[in-house]
Enzyme design. Structure first.
Site, mmCIF file in Angstrom:
data_model
loop_
_atom_site.group_PDB
_atom_site.id
_atom_site.type_symbol
_atom_site.label_atom_id
_atom_site.label_comp_id
_atom_site.label_asym_id
_atom_site.label_seq_id
_atom_site.Cartn_x
_atom_site.Cartn_y
_atom_site.Cartn_z
ATOM 1 N N LYS A 200 0.879 -1.179 0.000
ATOM 2 C CA LYS A 200 0.000 0.000 0.000
ATOM 3 C C LYS A 200 0.910 1.222 0.000
ATOM 4 O O LYS A 200 1.436 1.616 1.043
ATOM 5 C CB LYS A 200 -0.885 -0.030 1.268
ATOM 6 C CG LYS A 200 -2.205 0.700 1.163
ATOM 7 C CD LYS A 200 -2.104 2.190 0.970
ATOM 8 C CE LYS A 200 -1.695 2.935 2.219
ATOM 9 N NZ LYS A 200 -1.465 4.391 1.907
ATOM 10 N N GLY A 253 7.048 5.078 8.168
ATOM 11 C CA GLY A 253 6.230 6.288 8.251
ATOM 12 C C GLY A 253 6.381 6.954 9.596
ATOM 13 O O GLY A 253 7.425 6.837 10.248
ATOM 14 N N SER A 254 5.332 7.618 10.024
ATOM 15 C CA SER A 254 5.409 8.401 11.254
ATOM 16 C C SER A 254 5.379 7.506 12.491
ATOM 17 O O SER A 254 4.825 6.402 12.474
ATOM 18 C CB SER A 254 4.254 9.403 11.304
ATOM 19 O OG SER A 254 3.027 8.711 11.341
ATOM 20 N N THR A 255 5.947 8.008 13.562
ATOM 21 C CA THR A 255 6.010 7.232 14.805
ATOM 22 C C THR A 255 4.618 6.961 15.355
ATOM 23 O O THR A 255 4.336 5.851 15.827
ATOM 24 C CB THR A 255 6.887 7.972 15.829
ATOM 25 O OG1 THR A 255 8.237 7.950 15.347
ATOM 26 C CG2 THR A 255 6.844 7.305 17.192
ATOM 27 N N GLY A 258 3.012 4.268 13.331
ATOM 28 C CA GLY A 258 3.782 3.044 13.541
ATOM 29 C C GLY A 258 3.463 2.383 14.875
ATOM 30 O O GLY A 258 3.324 1.161 14.961
ATOM 31 N N GLU A 275 9.932 1.257 10.639
ATOM 32 C CA GLU A 275 10.958 2.280 10.389
ATOM 33 C C GLU A 275 10.274 3.619 10.580
ATOM 34 O O GLU A 275 9.480 4.037 9.741
ATOM 35 C CB GLU A 275 11.495 2.171 8.955
ATOM 36 C CG GLU A 275 12.198 0.890 8.625
ATOM 37 C CD GLU A 275 13.532 0.750 9.342
ATOM 38 O OE1 GLU A 275 14.020 1.730 9.938
ATOM 39 O OE2 GLU A 275 14.077 -0.365 9.316
ATOM 40 N N CYS A 309 13.938 10.490 7.008
ATOM 41 C CA CYS A 309 13.790 9.986 8.376
ATOM 42 C C CYS A 309 15.072 10.176 9.178
ATOM 43 O O CYS A 309 15.027 10.371 10.376
ATOM 44 C CB CYS A 309 13.348 8.533 8.368
ATOM 45 S SG CYS A 309 14.331 7.490 7.309
ATOM 46 N N GLU A 406 9.806 15.722 15.212
ATOM 47 C CA GLU A 406 10.272 15.568 13.828
ATOM 48 C C GLU A 406 9.532 16.569 12.945
ATOM 49 O O GLU A 406 8.319 16.551 12.850
ATOM 50 C CB GLU A 406 9.988 14.143 13.335
ATOM 51 C CG GLU A 406 10.443 13.934 11.910
ATOM 52 C CD GLU A 406 10.273 12.493 11.431
ATOM 53 O OE1 GLU A 406 9.159 11.954 11.530
ATOM 54 O OE2 GLU A 406 11.268 11.915 10.963
HETATM 55 P P1 NAI Z 1 1.939 8.597 7.910
HETATM 56 O O1 NAI Z 1 2.721 7.824 8.896
HETATM 57 O O2 NAI Z 1 0.513 8.923 8.239
HETATM 58 O O3 NAI Z 1 1.937 7.837 6.494
HETATM 59 C C1 NAI Z 1 2.847 6.825 6.111
HETATM 60 C C2 NAI Z 1 2.096 5.658 5.477
HETATM 61 O O4 NAI Z 1 1.219 5.110 6.456
HETATM 62 C C3 NAI Z 1 1.200 6.062 4.293
HETATM 63 O O5 NAI Z 1 1.209 5.015 3.345
HETATM 64 C C4 NAI Z 1 -0.165 6.154 4.930
HETATM 65 O O6 NAI Z 1 -1.219 5.938 4.018
HETATM 66 C C5 NAI Z 1 -0.107 5.038 5.947
HETATM 67 N N1 NAI Z 1 -1.041 5.172 7.064
HETATM 68 C C6 NAI Z 1 -1.471 6.310 7.661
HETATM 69 N N2 NAI Z 1 -2.340 6.018 8.641
HETATM 70 C C7 NAI Z 1 -2.467 4.672 8.669
HETATM 71 C C8 NAI Z 1 -3.225 3.774 9.469
HETATM 72 N N3 NAI Z 1 -4.046 4.200 10.439
HETATM 73 N N4 NAI Z 1 -3.107 2.450 9.229
HETATM 74 C C9 NAI Z 1 -2.279 2.001 8.270
HETATM 75 N N5 NAI Z 1 -1.553 2.801 7.486
HETATM 76 C C10 NAI Z 1 -1.648 4.126 7.674
HETATM 77 O O7 NAI Z 1 2.727 9.929 7.604
HETATM 78 P P2 NAI Z 1 2.167 11.291 6.978
HETATM 79 O O8 NAI Z 1 0.841 11.637 7.596
HETATM 80 O O9 NAI Z 1 2.210 11.164 5.511
HETATM 81 O O10 NAI Z 1 3.273 12.341 7.455
HETATM 82 C C11 NAI Z 1 3.190 12.972 8.715
HETATM 83 C C12 NAI Z 1 4.524 13.077 9.397
HETATM 84 O O11 NAI Z 1 5.029 11.775 9.630
HETATM 85 C C13 NAI Z 1 5.637 13.739 8.598
HETATM 86 O O12 NAI Z 1 5.602 15.125 8.745
HETATM 87 C C14 NAI Z 1 6.861 13.139 9.214
HETATM 88 O O13 NAI Z 1 7.197 13.812 10.401
HETATM 89 C C15 NAI Z 1 6.418 11.739 9.559
HETATM 90 N N6 NAI Z 1 6.841 10.782 8.503
HETATM 91 C C16 NAI Z 1 8.022 10.122 8.691
HETATM 92 C C17 NAI Z 1 8.492 9.280 7.721
HETATM 93 C C18 NAI Z 1 9.780 8.566 7.909
HETATM 94 O O14 NAI Z 1 10.316 8.013 6.961
HETATM 95 N N7 NAI Z 1 10.321 8.525 9.093
HETATM 96 C C19 NAI Z 1 7.783 9.077 6.445
HETATM 97 C C20 NAI Z 1 6.528 9.772 6.371
HETATM 98 C C21 NAI Z 1 6.108 10.602 7.370
#
Ligand code: NAI
Ligand code: MG
Length: 505
Positions: A200, A253-255, A258, A275, A309, A406
């Site tokens: 996804k 993705g986000s903590t 995660g 991660e 990240c 972050e």
């Molecule tokens: P997010 O963690 O919401 O999204 C990452 C992935 O998780 C996307 O594919 C999203 O569709 C999926 N996702 C979101 N909610 C979910 C749920 N309840 N169940 C399963 N999957 C879900 O991150 P977002 O909202 O795009 O970004 C917000 C903040 O998160 C950023 O500003 C950054 O600080 C952090 N982030 C950190 C990343 C890293 O590589 N460490 C990558 C992306 C975001």
């Protein structure tokens, strides 16, 4: 003044055609319609304009995809194939990606706002290499034979061994910062180990994963082995996490998300690797080679527009060299040319979205309100694009949000220190633990910091370097488990032990 929006007419014919194409989900080896009727728009962050659309997949779609992946795994189409056959198919996949490198890079640049050189290096070329690296692992996955004494059975003889078996169906959820790169970090070890996968991709950047699915079919990967369901996290992502047919969740993705995924997966005794976010420190000692350090630290924070990240978002500089290092980085920050990623003279494109621009600017404003000084940057460019100027904050305190949270944007928080003991204490004063770097000419200092940083990866005189063969993972709130290298193989297999009772003839 030239426009900050991409000139889409500079795209190659295949890239333009791909943006215009009707996109569908990839399930069971075929492109199929989603159960959803309302599509998900795909936006060019330089203009805020819609450039394409994909299905907003729902639980029903995820269920179909997991069933296809289950059938491919349980029926043995993939795990029972010989390792050399899996290797050959993976090498074919790498060749196909290499052949279409320009198209993938262009699509990724338009969608994610990063310059062509960056998408080419980190989404395409590194993915080609990782597919080849992991193809090599397919033939090298094995258990051990173990001399077993079994002392409580006098006179008995046992032969003991372990087998490394594929985990099963992997549910992979990826972010938008390195879209194809992250997808391949999930797909390649799954394929090498004989697992099947449902991916996804992030809702902001679904295109290259779907385009890659076309190559999956072309390379002869059996149907159902790789499935791609686009959609939003709360719908398609959540359905994948809780689906009973998934054996492991691999999330980047986000903590916050995660942690929730880990809780849900644990309830079902599903394996998971996470991660997550970071707030990685860069520590500059007074004996550092500043000609290397100043540009190196600027790359450490501003690479990928800070949407990284392991971005080095906290800088700690020893008193004697503080002014020189911080002003040097500030000078680089103000010289970075912002512009559309398709333009050849652009050095930094926009952030992923206007939502992200607002989030980053909220952090900058909170820093100002809490008393930080904006040395350089600190503004978003006017217009519909998601551009934020590279920013350096000074006069920061450990309690500030800009130091603890972050930001995921081009924002550096700089602090000075006296002793190395103070430096390591401040560097470790965070809930995160992804990366950390020290900049010094002293081998003793370098080793001391390597041992004393609380982080999954430590860099010396560099920051954010990753390699296919080197495990990558975080401690504390930055995650659990590793990707890349042999660790990725271990995280996609389980260890089975076997005893055979022997009698001499
Ligand atoms: P997010 O963690 O919401 O999204 C990452 C992935 O998780 C996307 O594919 C999203 O569709 C999926 N996702 C979101 N909610 C979910 C749920 N309840 N169940 C399963 N999957 C879900 O991150 P977002 O909202 O795009 O970004 C917000 C903040 O998160 C950023 O500003 C950054 O600080 C952090 N982030 C950190 C990343 C890293 O590589 N460490 C990558 C992306 C975001
Ligand atoms: Mg989110």
């Amino acid at each position: 003044m030239h426009s900050l929006a991409n000139d889409l007419s500079s795209l190659s014919r295949p890239s333009r055609d791909y943006l215009k194409a009707r996109h569908r989900l990839f399930i069971g080896g075929r492109f199929v319609d989603s159960a959803a009727t309302k599509p998900l728009p795909v936006i060019d962050p330089t203009s805020g304009e819609q450039i394409s659309q994909v299905p907003a997949g729902e639980a029903e779609d995820v269920d179909r995809a997991v069933k296809a992946a289950r059938a491919a795994f349980d029926g043995g189409a993939w795990p029972k194939l010989s390792a050399t056959a899996r290797e050959r198919i993976m090498l074919r996949l790498a060749d196909l990606l290499e052949k279409h490198a320009d198209e993938f890079s262009q699509i990724e640049s338009v969608n994610s706002g990063r310059v062509l050189a960056a998408t080419r290096a980190f989404d395409v070329d590194l993915s080609v290499d990782y597919l080849r690296y992991m193809a090599g692992w397919a033939t090298k996955i094995h258990g051990e034979t173990i001399p077993a004494s079994v002392p409580y059975v006098p006179g008995a003889k046992f032969f003991a061994m372990t087998l490394r078996e594929p985990l099963g169906v992997i549910g992979a959820i990826t972010p938008w910062n390195v879209p194809l790169g992250q997808a391949i970090w999930k797909i390649a070890p799954a394929l090498a180990t004989g697992c099947t996968i449902v991916l996804k991709p992030a809702e902001q950047t679904p295109l290259t994963a779907l385009r890659f699915a076309e190559l999956v079919a072309e390379a002869g990967v059996p149907e159902g082995v790789v499935n791609v369901v686009t959609g939003i996290g709360e719908a398609a992502g959540a359905a994948l996490v809780t689906h009973p047919g998934v054996d492991k969740i691999s999330f980047t993705g986000s903590t916050d998300v995660g942690r929730r995924i880990g809780e849900l997966a644990a309830k079902q005794m599903k394996r998971f690797t996470l991660e997550l976010g970071g707030k990685s420190p860069m520590v500059v000692l007074e004996d550092a080679d500043l000609e290397v350090t100043i540009p190196g630290a600027a790359i450490g924070i501003f690479a990928n527009h800070g949407q990284n990240c392991c971005a080095g978002s906290r800088l700690f500089v020893q008193d004697n060299v503080y002014e020189e290092v911080v002003s040097g980085i500030a000078q680089i920050a103000s010289s970075i040319r912002l512009g559309p990623p398709l333009a050849s003279d652009t050095q930094m494109g926009p952030l992923i979205s206007n939502e992200q621009k607002r989030r980053v600017m909220d952090y900058v404003d909170s820093g100002r309100a809490e008393g930080a000084t904006v040395l350089v940057g600190g503004v978003a460019l006017e217009g519909p694009g998601a551009y934020v100027q590279p920013t350096v904050l000074t006069d920061v305190r450990p309690s500030m949000r800009v130091v603890q949270e972050e930001i995921f944007g081009p924002v550096l928080a700089a602090t000075r220190f006296g002793s190395v003991h103070d430096a390591v204490k401040m560097a470790n004063d965070t809930k995160f633990g992804l990366g950390a770097s020290v900049w010094t000419r002293s081998i003793d200092q370098a080793h001391w910091f390597i041992r004393n940083f609380n982080a999954g990866t430590v860099w010396v005189n560099t920051h954010t370097v990753l390699d296919l063969a080197v495990p990558f993972g975080g401690v504390k709130q930055s995650g659990m488990g590793h990707e890349l290298g042999e660790e990725a193989i271990k995280h996609h297999t389980h260890l089975k032990a076997a005893f055979i009772s022997l009698r001499d003839p």
